[in-house]
Motif scaffolding. Structure first.
Motif, PDB file in Angstrom:
ATOM      1  N   TYR A  98       0.821  -1.203   0.000  1.00  9.77           N
ATOM      2  CA  TYR A  98       0.000   0.000   0.000  1.00  9.77           C
ATOM      3  C   TYR A  98       0.860   1.261   0.000  1.00  9.77           C
ATOM      4  O   TYR A  98       0.629   2.179  -0.794  1.00  9.77           O
ATOM      5  N   GLN A 127       1.047   3.998  -2.966  1.00  8.34           N
ATOM      6  CA  GLN A 127       0.677   5.365  -2.614  1.00  8.34           C
ATOM      7  C   GLN A 127       1.801   6.332  -2.991  1.00  8.34           C
ATOM      8  O   GLN A 127       1.544   7.379  -3.605  1.00  8.34           O
ATOM      9  N   SER A 140       2.066   6.630  -6.828  1.00  2.00           N
ATOM     10  CA  SER A 140       0.954   7.423  -7.367  1.00  2.00           C
ATOM     11  C   SER A 140       1.186   8.916  -7.162  1.00  2.00           C
ATOM     12  O   SER A 140       1.000   9.720  -8.082  1.00  2.00           O
ATOM     13  N   ILE A 141       1.618   9.270  -5.969  1.00  2.64           N
ATOM     14  CA  ILE A 141       1.864  10.686  -5.663  1.00  2.64           C
ATOM     15  C   ILE A 141       3.034  11.214  -6.487  1.00  2.64           C
ATOM     16  O   ILE A 141       2.935  12.295  -7.091  1.00  2.64           O
ATOM     17  N   SER A 151       2.001  11.620 -10.127  1.00  7.04           N
ATOM     18  CA  SER A 151       1.074  12.751 -10.288  1.00  7.04           C
ATOM     19  C   SER A 151       1.812  14.083 -10.232  1.00  7.04           C
ATOM     20  O   SER A 151       1.560  14.988 -11.039  1.00  7.04           O
ATOM     21  N   ALA A 194       0.590   7.278 -13.885  1.00  6.34           N
ATOM     22  CA  ALA A 194      -0.038   7.774 -12.652  1.00  6.34           C
ATOM     23  C   ALA A 194      -1.446   7.204 -12.511  1.00  6.34           C
ATOM     24  O   ALA A 194      -1.852   6.782 -11.419  1.00  6.34           O
ATOM     25  N   THR A 195      -2.174   7.171 -13.597  1.00  2.00           N
ATOM     26  CA  THR A 195      -3.522   6.600 -13.578  1.00  2.00           C
ATOM     27  C   THR A 195      -3.472   5.117 -13.246  1.00  2.00           C
ATOM     28  O   THR A 195      -4.271   4.619 -12.439  1.00  2.00           O
ATOM     29  N   THR A 215      -2.650   4.656  -9.533  1.00  4.41           N
ATOM     30  CA  THR A 215      -3.812   5.000  -8.721  1.00  4.41           C
ATOM     31  C   THR A 215      -4.873   3.910  -8.795  1.00  4.41           C
ATOM     32  O   THR A 215      -5.508   3.571  -7.788  1.00  4.41           O
ATOM     33  N   THR A 216      -5.055   3.329  -9.980  1.00  8.32           N
ATOM     34  CA  THR A 216      -6.003   2.234 -10.148  1.00  8.32           C
ATOM     35  C   THR A 216      -5.567   1.021  -9.342  1.00  8.32           C
ATOM     36  O   THR A 216      -6.378   0.401  -8.646  1.00  8.32           O
ATOM     37  N   LEU A 250      -3.780   1.048  -6.702  1.00  9.91           N
ATOM     38  CA  LEU A 250      -3.952   1.409  -5.300  1.00  9.91           C
ATOM     39  C   LEU A 250      -5.381   1.148  -4.839  1.00  9.91           C
ATOM     40  O   LEU A 250      -5.614   0.605  -3.761  1.00  9.91           O
ATOM     41  N   SER A 251      -6.339   1.502  -5.672  1.00  9.84           N
ATOM     42  CA  SER A 251      -7.736   1.315  -5.273  1.00  9.84           C
ATOM     43  C   SER A 251      -8.230  -0.114  -5.471  1.00  9.84           C
ATOM     44  O   SER A 251      -9.127  -0.562  -4.773  1.00  9.84           O
TER      45      SER A 251
END
Length: 153
Positions: free
Chosen positions: A37, A41, A44-45, A48, A77-78, A81-82, A84-85
């Protein structure tokens, strides 16, 4: 040769060893999911922020031939993030940590002969209750894990 039934103390050692094994297993699961995680995270940050900076540089025409990096980083980045979720790693981290803590509490109560163990008259009964409760915690955890895995698909 006749097989002897294990003595109560060897049964107790077996039960406590199994509980310790499960505690370590769920703590290791929690650590793996926490690391996963945190990595996702961070990635992703970072992606971005990089996309934002490169977009600004691209708009000011400072990138010249590197304009393709903005959509590439934006896509990464997308994707991060995907992941991550969709991986449920944060949920599994918290769940695994919770299971390890429940097992530790159960072991403590058993060893202290408190809680539900206090009212039982002999060690054999306490050991049977302890074993049953540890296996129930483990079964619930496995059921929850399988539900989380199937819901992530």
């Amino acid at each position: 040769m006749v097989d002897q039934e294990p003595s109560p103390s060897s049964k107790q050692k077996e039960a406590l060893d199994q509980c310790d094994h499960l505690i370590k297993n769920f703590a290791a699961r929690a650590d793996r999911n926490k690391l996963s995680y945190k990595r996702l995270q961070f990635i992703s940050i970072a992606l971005s922020i990089s996309t934002t900076i490169l977009s600004a540089l691209s708009a000011s025409k400072k990138l010249d031939q590197l304009d393709w990096t903005v959509p590439a980083l934006s896509g990464l980045a997308t994707l991060a993030t995907t992941f991550l979720s969709q991986t449920n790693s944060q949920k599994m981290w918290v769940h695994s940590r919770s299971v390890a803590q429940r097992l530790q509490v159960e072991k403590f109560l058993y060893l202290q002969e408190s809680g539900e163990y206090e009212s039982l008259s002999n060690e054999d009964q306490r050991l049977k209750l302890f074993s049953k409760r540890v296996m129930n915690i483990w079964s619930e955890a496995q059921e929850s894990w399988s539900q989380n895995v199937s819901s992530a698909k």
